[in-house]
Design an enzyme around this catalytic site. Structure first.
Site, PDB file in Angstrom:
ATOM      1  N   ALA A   1      33.417  38.842  46.158  1.00  0.00           N
ATOM      2  CA  ALA A   1      33.396  39.084  47.604  1.00  0.00           C
ATOM      3  C   ALA A   1      32.858  40.473  47.923  1.00  0.00           C
ATOM      4  CB  ALA A   1      34.792  38.900  48.189  1.00  0.00           C
TER       5      ALA A   1
ATOM      6  N   GLY B   1      38.411  38.339  39.825  1.00  0.00           N
ATOM      7  CA  GLY B   1      37.038  37.850  39.908  1.00  0.00           C
ATOM      8  C   GLY B   1      36.591  37.590  41.330  1.00  0.00           C
ATOM      9  N   CYS B   2      37.497  37.071  42.138  1.00  0.00           N
ATOM     10  CA  CYS B   2      37.165  36.756  43.528  1.00  0.00           C
ATOM     11  C   CYS B   2      36.973  38.028  44.351  1.00  0.00           C
ATOM     12  CB  CYS B   2      38.236  35.851  44.131  1.00  0.00           C
ATOM     13  SG  CYS B   2      38.337  34.258  43.262  1.00  0.00           S
ATOM     14  N   ILE B   3      37.730  39.053  44.043  1.00  0.00           N
ATOM     15  CA  ILE B   3      37.551  40.344  44.714  1.00  0.00           C
ATOM     16  C   ILE B   3      36.180  40.918  44.345  1.00  0.00           C
ATOM     17  CG2 ILE B   3      38.336  42.746  44.810  1.00  0.00           C
ATOM     18  CD1 ILE B   3      41.219  41.602  44.351  1.00  0.00           C
TER      19      ILE B   3
ATOM     20  N   LYS C   1      40.390  31.842  44.520  1.00  0.00           N
ATOM     21  CA  LYS C   1      41.578  32.328  45.229  1.00  0.00           C
ATOM     22  C   LYS C   1      41.391  33.759  45.709  1.00  0.00           C
ATOM     23  CE  LYS C   1      46.587  32.369  44.770  1.00  0.00           C
ATOM     24  NZ  LYS C   1      46.733  32.031  46.174  1.00  0.00           N
TER      25      LYS C   1
END
Length: 159
Positions: A55, A50-52, A45
């Site tokens: 990325a 974690g996704c930040i 998401k």
């Protein structure tokens, strides 16, 4: 990720056929990705910790991977509108595929039951697939280290 759930694809397979949209609303297909080595990373998401980290780690090493002949594309079940905001907020130089219908995630087998803190739910398995110019999967990373993903990729790709 649950080690028992390894997705539908394996090293040596051709990437599944798909048609999806990037954050810009452009159609992207498996066929369109042929001709260049690609790092396709699946994440749960936009705008989550974690996704930040993942990325931004890939963003910070984007030019390096490009110089080695790899393109990077992210995939989540978020919408094109959410992807646009995520890209703008974190200055991401690569496209993000919106897959709210779970077509691409299901084709690769990276969406299904998960557990977190004793709670069961359906979600995306954070996984990265690398494939060659012919669309043949050369590497799969199941245990992604979000804040050091680029080094994981460099290690497995021998870069």
């Amino acid at each position: 990720m649950n080690a028992k759930i390894l997705g539908k694809v394996k090293v040596g397979d051709r990437i599944p056929d798909f048609s999806a949209y990037t954050e810009a609303g452009e159609v992207i297909t498996a066929e369109a990705l042929l001709g260049q080595k690609t790092i396709l990373y699946f994440y749960p998401k936009d705008n989550t910790p974690g996704c930040i980290k993942e990325a931004c780690n890939l963003r910070d090493n984007y030019q390096y991977f490009m110089s080695k002949g790899y393109k990077i594309i992210g995939v989540s079940k978020d919408t094109t509108a959410l992807h646009q905001k995520f890209i703008k907020k974190f200055n991401l130089p690569f496209p993000l595929i919106a897959d709210p219908e779970l077509n691409l995630l299901s084709a690769f087998g990276f969406y299904g039951p998960k557990k977190f803190m004793g709670r069961a739910f359906m979600g995306t398995y954070r996984t990265t697939v690398v494939f060659d110019e012919k669309g043949i999967i050369t590497h799969i990373i199941y245990d992604v280290k979000t804040d050091d993903h680029s080094n994981q990729l460099k290690d497995i790709l021998g870069l």
